[in-house]
Write an enzyme that holds these catalytic residues in place. Structure first.
Site, short mmCIF file in Angstrom:
data_model
loop_
_atom_site.label_atom_id
_atom_site.label_comp_id
_atom_site.label_asym_id
_atom_site.label_seq_id
_atom_site.Cartn_x
_atom_site.Cartn_y
_atom_site.Cartn_z
N GLN A 44 0.83 -1.21 0.00
CA GLN A 44 0.00 0.00 0.00
C GLN A 44 0.86 1.26 0.00
O GLN A 44 1.59 1.51 0.97
CB GLN A 44 -0.88 -0.01 1.26
N GLU B 278 -10.45 -1.61 6.76
CA GLU B 278 -9.33 -1.85 7.64
C GLU B 278 -9.77 -1.68 9.11
O GLU B 278 -9.36 -2.40 9.98
CB GLU B 278 -8.19 -0.88 7.31
C1 LIG Z 1 5.28 -0.13 10.88
C2 LIG Z 1 4.46 0.78 10.03
C3 LIG Z 1 3.81 0.27 8.92
C4 LIG Z 1 3.10 1.11 8.07
N1 LIG Z 1 2.59 0.60 6.92
C5 LIG Z 1 2.09 1.47 5.99
C6 LIG Z 1 1.76 1.02 4.69
O1 LIG Z 1 1.90 -0.17 4.37
N2 LIG Z 1 1.30 1.92 3.80
C7 LIG Z 1 1.11 3.23 4.13
O2 LIG Z 1 0.66 3.98 3.29
N3 LIG Z 1 1.42 3.70 5.36
C8 LIG Z 1 1.90 2.85 6.30
N4 LIG Z 1 2.26 3.33 7.54
C9 LIG Z 1 2.11 4.75 7.84
C10 LIG Z 1 1.06 5.07 8.85
O3 LIG Z 1 -0.22 4.97 8.30
C11 LIG Z 1 1.33 6.47 9.43
O4 LIG Z 1 2.47 6.35 10.22
C12 LIG Z 1 0.19 7.06 10.18
O5 LIG Z 1 -0.81 7.46 9.31
C13 LIG Z 1 0.60 8.26 11.04
O6 LIG Z 1 1.20 9.24 10.28
P1 LIG Z 1 2.62 9.85 10.69
O7 LIG Z 1 3.54 8.74 10.94
O8 LIG Z 1 2.98 10.83 9.67
O9 LIG Z 1 2.36 10.57 12.07
P2 LIG Z 1 1.83 12.07 12.26
O10 LIG Z 1 0.56 12.23 11.51
O11 LIG Z 1 2.91 13.02 12.03
O12 LIG Z 1 1.46 12.02 13.80
C14 LIG Z 1 2.43 12.19 14.85
C15 LIG Z 1 1.69 12.19 16.17
O13 LIG Z 1 0.75 13.26 16.20
C16 LIG Z 1 -0.57 12.77 16.44
N5 LIG Z 1 -1.54 13.57 15.68
C17 LIG Z 1 -1.62 13.72 14.36
N6 LIG Z 1 -2.67 14.50 14.04
C18 LIG Z 1 -3.27 14.85 15.19
C19 LIG Z 1 -4.41 15.63 15.54
N7 LIG Z 1 -5.15 16.21 14.59
N8 LIG Z 1 -4.73 15.76 16.83
C20 LIG Z 1 -3.98 15.14 17.79
N9 LIG Z 1 -2.90 14.40 17.54
C21 LIG Z 1 -2.55 14.26 16.26
C22 LIG Z 1 -0.53 11.34 15.97
O14 LIG Z 1 -1.53 10.56 16.60
C23 LIG Z 1 0.86 10.91 16.39
O15 LIG Z 1 0.84 10.59 17.75
C24 LIG Z 1 2.97 2.48 8.39
C25 LIG Z 1 3.59 2.98 9.53
C26 LIG Z 1 4.36 2.17 10.32
C27 LIG Z 1 5.07 2.77 11.48
#
Ligand SMILES: Cc1cc2nc3c(=O)[nH]c(=O)nc-3n(C[C@H](O)[C@H](O)[C@H](O)COP(=O)(O)OP(=O)(O)OC[C@H]3O[C@@H](n4cnc5c(N)ncnc54)[C@H](O)[C@@H]3O)c2cc1C
Lengths: 392, 353
Positions: free
Chosen positions: A124, A242
């Site tokens: 994905q 999901e």
């Molecule tokens: C092991 C792993 C596997 C993954 N697999 C896939 C995959 O196969 N394909 C894919 O597309 N993605 C994948 N992901 C990505 C995953 O979907 C994202 O990590 C997730 O959407 C969070 O985004 P970010 O990491 O940018 O965190 P951010 O959005 O930057 O968030 C950082 C922190 O801020 C908090 N936060 C964010 N917005 C708000 C808000 N509005 N209010 C309060 N708190 C907030 C979050 O909860 C988090 O604690 C994977 C991630 C990991 C770690």
């Protein structure tokens, strides 16, 4: 629905199949908590496929079983109880249903059989360095040139990209005022010229996620699912599916049982008496929560089968099961940590320590931290719930 | 539209119990004098008995309404939401179950002529030396903090393998009265070699008492889920209306998330309790386990919800003046009824070993 389904008989049939046909070496991987990979998943998917059970969630006309939701749930439960790997989800649970719902006939013929048999492996490509929780701000761009798109940008956190053939990918096909518009869903072959994949080193010591760079990658327009600019709708459809994953608590209860056995074995000595009873009690608290989630999961299944709306249930399930399974993993870590955490990684080899049996408990604890981050993070789920509860 | 809680078992009985509970709770909250409070509780108790609540689960052949577990759950749920400060679970569920087959006690209990406090084997005591003993037809010992109807006329005592009935005015019975943290009446009891009516003896007594206790734990959970639903509603309402820094508190994410967490705990508990209610009604041999897990969860979830309610109300959360806060105290008290978390955890661990 014609004749009533005998669910007990169905459960027995699935159990007999699982016990007889799932190879012991595959079950051992699950039972000892080792990392699942295509090498483990594929042979099991092939066995299921040949039995006609390749796609429990798909309609019959596309090679699915046509089972109702309750049967699918029983299937998942029994699989977990028998240590069979949960089926690899990206094709079967995510992309497949989108193609069935929104894809062209040509796409159905081209892509569904490979997903069903396990020949094709999908990953994905949604998240980007600048687009996580705020996925709609994604910037990987696709510009149209004749009957091709030319894709330029970067995906990240792409699970299993290193062992996949294809990536279903959200790209920006036009810049609109509203960022949810102008997004399209493309199916991109990972051996296309211009793609490079780099592993990301994660805290668990496993190779799970990758960065995927797309440098002028040419993708036939025929590989776009549905309408141009409607990708967000399809992506949401997929994420909704999901989220109901939280209804399947069986694998977590199974892990809990394994952890209970671990405590008995690891902390048998009298000098561990207090530690053992403290951890056993924590485990019991986690079990109570999981049983609560299990009861809610059954409510969710009943509601769906009766055509009632699920309301906040998916968010509630995701939030609570993710945290509780982290608690369970933490209890296991506390049991073995003193012995195994210091031997996490050998210095003279890449990857986790094959010389320290049981190190998977440590790795799983580390890996488990992701449960509250992906699939809609806890904070994002709480925003969703609060919005509904407060009405603002 | 802000959140409204849905009862586990709704209907007329729920609604009636809820409005009576609310009326009693509101009236009581406006009285400061202890004697007047006692009189107020007594009035409500008599009214409830008059309405036939206590007959709900008593079989028809014993002069009751012959209702089912779900009827009890509706009643108790309604009372829980309204905050009725009276021992409904004991009077309508636990005692009738324990006293089944003793029409001479059940009939006056149902009519409200006997106001009975239940003293179970595991009742708390201040000192081990006070443990209840029953020998040669005489009862000795002391127990503390026993939930009681207003002006108790009797105690039903489970001691060793005996089920006893003791009249309050028996010479050698001394009681000291209190109010619990949830405002309900309670009492310490001391017995000095008193003669007691033996209703039953033998193994069956302990079995029946254990069943009655599980029923009590389950109904207490139902009551508290209902109260917790009201807490959520009232906390949300408070946050929507209380303005600080020029905006309603409900706009702040820290508070919104706290409420979302309360909701998740509430839902999880509700799911588990509904499930336990179903398995108990079906009479499965494993129903006790579901009840034990539910009561264990109540300890965790209930306290989180109660404490969060207090926190979200700021200084108002420290007052007795708000119904939400009184309900929060009720949930805090429930932990100590029919087996607290460690009791439930212990029996589950023993069974798992
Ligand atoms: C092991 C792993 C596997 C993954 N697999 C896939 C995959 O196969 N394909 C894919 O597309 N993605 C994948 N992901 C990505 C995953 O979907 C994202 O990590 C997730 O959407 C969070 O985004 P970010 O990491 O940018 O965190 P951010 O959005 O930057 O968030 C950082 C922190 O801020 C908090 N936060 C964010 N917005 C708000 C808000 N509005 N209010 C309060 N708190 C907030 C979050 O909860 C988090 O604690 C994977 C991630 C990991 C770690």
């Amino acid at each position: 629905m014609t004749a009533a389904i005998d669910y007990d008989a169905f459960r027995e049939e699935v159990r007999d199949f699982a016990m007889m046909r799932c190879p012991p070496e595959i079950r051992a991987v699950v039972a000892t908590y080792r990392k699942l990979s295509r090498k483990v998943w594929y042979p099991w998917q092939k066995i299921l496929f040949e039995h006609g059970w390749g796609a429990p969630g798909w309609p019959k006309e596309h090679g699915g079983t046509g089972w109702n939701l309750k049967q699918r749930h029983i299937f998942d439960e029994v699989m977990a109880e028998c240590d069979c790997p949960p089926q690899y989800h990206h094709g079967l649970r995510h992309l497949g249903p989108v193609i069935i719902e929104f894809g062209s006939d040509e796409q159905k013929q081209r892509f569904l059989p490979g997903i069903l048999s396990g020949q094709d492996w999908w990953c994905q490509g949604y998240s980007e360095p600048g687009a996580g929780s705020d996925l709609a701000s994604l910037r990987t761009a696709a510009r149209r040139e004749g009957d091709e798109y030319v894709v330029e940008g970067q995906k990240t956190w792409t699970s299993h990209a290193q062992e996949s053939d294809w990536m279903y990918t959200l790209v920006r096909t036009s810049k609109e005022a509203k960022k949810q518009q102008g997004i399209s869903l493309l199916l991109i072959k990972l051996d296309s010229p211009g793609i490079s994949i780099r592993p990301i080193r994660t805290i668990d010591g496993w190779h799970h996620v990758n960065e995927v760079f797309l440098d002028n990658v040419r993708v036939p327009v025929a590989n776009r699912v549905g309408e141009e600019g409607q990708g967000w709708t399809y992506g949401k459809f997929l994420l909704e599916r999901e989220r109901l994953g939280g209804a399947n608590v069986a694998p977590m209860l199974k892990n809990l049982e394994r952890t209970r056995a671990l405590l008995a074995q690891e902390l048998a000595a009298p000098r561990h008496a207090l530690k053992r009873s403290t951890l056993e009690e924590r485990l019991l608290m986690a079990e109570a929560e999981l049983r609560g989630a299990q009861a809610l999961g059954q409510e969710a299944i009943a509601a769906t089968m009766e055509g009632r709306s699920l309301g906040l249930l998916p968010s509630v399930l995701k939030l609570s099961t993710s945290v509780t399974s982290q608690h369970v993993a933490e209890i296991a870590l506390d049991a073995v940590g003193e012995r195994l955490a210091p031997r996490f990684r050998p210095t003279d080899a890449a990857g986790a320590n094959a010389e320290a049996p049981g190190i998977e408990w440590v790795q799983n604890y580390m890996y488990g931290r992701v449960r509250t981050i992906y699939g809609g993070s806890s904070e994002v789920q709480k925003n969703v719930i609060a919005k509904q509860l407060f009405g603002i | 539209m802000p959140f409204t809680a849905k009862p586990i078992i709704g209907g007329d009985a729920f609604e009636q119990a809820c409005s009576i509970g609310l009326a009693a709770d509101t009236e009581l909250a406006q009285i400061a004098d202890a004697t007047e409070q006692a009189a107020c509780l007594r009035r409500h108790w008599d009214a409830i008995a008059e309405l036939g609540w206590i007959t709900t689960a008593i079989p028809e052949e014993a002069g009751g309404a012959g209702g089912e577990l779900s009827d009890l759950a509706a009643l108790v749920g309604g009372a829980g939401r309204g905050g009725l400060p009276l021992p409904i679970v004991a009077a309508c569920g636990v005692l009738p179950h324990l006293l089944a087959g003793h029409p001479a006690v059940v009939a006056p209990l149902a009519e409200g002529r006997f106001r009975i406090a239940l003293i179970p084997t595991e009742a708390a005591r201040d000192d081990e030396a006070d443990a209840l003993r029953f020998a040669d037809g005489r009862l000795t010992g002391a127990v503390v903090g026993i939930e009681t109807p207003p002006d108790p006329t009797h105690a039903v005592v489970v001691v060793e393998d005996a089920l006893l009935l003791v009249a309050v005015d028996t010479p050698g019975v001394a009681i000291t009265r209190y109010q619990r943290i949830d405002g309900r009446p309670s009492a310490d009891w001391r017995f000095t070699g008193i003669g007691a009516d033996t209703l039953a003896r033998g193994e069956a007594v302990a079995r029946r008492a254990a069943e009655a206790r599980d029923l009590g734990a389950l109904l207490t959970c139902v009551e508290c889920v209902s109260a917790a639903g009201a807490l959520l509603e009232q906390t949300i309402d408070y946050l929507l209306n209380r303005v600080q820094f020029g905006v309603p508190l409900a706009t702040h994410q820290a508070l919104r998330h706290r409420v979302a967490e309360m909701y998740v705990e509430y839902e999880n508990l509700r799911g588990l309790v509904s499930h336990a209610l179903r398995t108990t009604a079906a009479g499965g041999p494993e129903a006790w386990r579901d009840i034990a897990f539910a009561k264990l969860r109540l300890g965790e979830a209930g306290r989180f919800i109660a404490q969060s309610t207090i926190q979200c109300h700021g200084g108002m959360g420290m007052t007795e003046g708000l119904q939400a806060i009184r309900l929060a105290r009720r949930i805090m008290m429930a932990e100590f009824e029919y087996g607290d978390r460690s009791v439930q955890a212990q029996r589950l661990l023993v069974a798992a070993a």
